[in-house]
Structure formats: structure tokens, C-alpha cells
Design a protein around this motif. Sequence first.
Motif, PDB file in Angstrom:
ATOM      1  N   TYR A   1      -9.001   3.202   7.182  1.00 35.55           N
ATOM      2  CA  TYR A   1      -7.706   3.869   7.107  1.00 35.55           C
ATOM      3  C   TYR A   1      -6.932   3.712   8.416  1.00 35.55           C
ATOM      4  O   TYR A   1      -7.491   3.854   9.495  1.00 35.55           O
ATOM      5  CB  TYR A   1      -7.913   5.349   6.777  1.00 35.55           C
TER       6      TYR A   1
ATOM      7  N   ARG B   1       0.840  -1.192   0.000  1.00 30.55           N
ATOM      8  CA  ARG B   1       0.000   0.000   0.000  1.00 30.55           C
ATOM      9  C   ARG B   1       0.879   1.248   0.000  1.00 30.55           C
ATOM     10  O   ARG B   1       1.939   1.270   0.627  1.00 30.55           O
ATOM     11  CB  ARG B   1      -0.892   0.055   1.251  1.00 30.55           C
TER      12      ARG B   1
ATOM     13  N   VAL C   1       1.354   5.165   1.176  1.00 29.75           N
ATOM     14  CA  VAL C   1       0.920   5.981   2.306  1.00 29.75           C
ATOM     15  C   VAL C   1       0.369   7.300   1.755  1.00 29.75           C
ATOM     16  O   VAL C   1       1.054   8.022   1.025  1.00 29.75           O
ATOM     17  CB  VAL C   1       2.069   6.236   3.292  1.00 29.75           C
ATOM     18  N   ASN C   2      -0.886   7.616   2.085  1.00 30.00           N
ATOM     19  CA  ASN C   2      -1.560   8.813   1.601  1.00 30.00           C
ATOM     20  C   ASN C   2      -1.017  10.070   2.273  1.00 30.00           C
ATOM     21  O   ASN C   2      -0.259  10.002   3.238  1.00 30.00           O
ATOM     22  CB  ASN C   2      -3.068   8.702   1.864  1.00 30.00           C
TER      23      ASN C   2
ATOM     24  N   VAL D   1      -2.756   4.366   5.451  1.00 33.01           N
ATOM     25  CA  VAL D   1      -2.933   3.413   4.358  1.00 33.01           C
ATOM     26  C   VAL D   1      -4.366   2.906   4.406  1.00 33.01           C
ATOM     27  O   VAL D   1      -5.004   2.906   5.465  1.00 33.01           O
ATOM     28  CB  VAL D   1      -1.944   2.232   4.445  1.00 33.01           C
TER      29      VAL D   1
ATOM     30  N   GLU E   1       5.850   3.373   0.042  1.00 37.27           N
ATOM     31  CA  GLU E   1       5.066   2.142   0.039  1.00 37.27           C
ATOM     32  C   GLU E   1       5.449   1.280   1.231  1.00 37.27           C
ATOM     33  O   GLU E   1       6.616   1.241   1.635  1.00 37.27           O
ATOM     34  CB  GLU E   1       5.292   1.356  -1.252  1.00 37.27           C
TER      35      GLU E   1
END
Length: 83
Positions: free
Chosen positions: A39, A25, A27-28, A33, A50
Motif C-alpha cells: 500500500y 487504482r 484510493v482507499n 492505493v 481513481e
Amino acid sequence: MFAEEKPALLPLPLEPFRYYQHGKRGVNLDGCVEVDAAYYGLPPGWIGREVYVQWDELYVRILDPKNGLLLREHVRQKRGWYR
């Protein structure tokens, strides 16, 4: 039939073995994630990178992709919620 092995056997664990799903995933920008529309936060400094994620029905585990060390472990959250 297995009498010679019986002294070496250990008792079964109390908790059953957990089967994790896993994936990679990103990371926003909010430092989280996404797993199944919920979340989960990471330590500071991971935005844009990632990570590896493992999850089952109880827990979400976030792992460092370089060495596999556990970064965070969260209790599963409802869809759309943050932890």
C-alpha cells in the motif's frame, strides 16, 4: 558504415531503461492505493478517486489522471506493508 552519424551520437545512459507496468487504482479510505498487495500513500484529498499507477521492481509512481503529473513516487514495499 555509419561514420557520418558517429559525431551526432551521444553516450549510452548509465542506468538501463525502466519498463513500468501500469494500471488504474481507486484510493482507499486510508488514503492509499494497492499494488501487488502493498500500500502506497497519496497527498490529502484523493480518497475515493481513481489515479493512474506505474510500477517496476524498484519504484511505484502515482499519477494524476487529469494531467498525468506525478503525485507521489515511492520505493517498492513488501507485500502487506505500507509506505
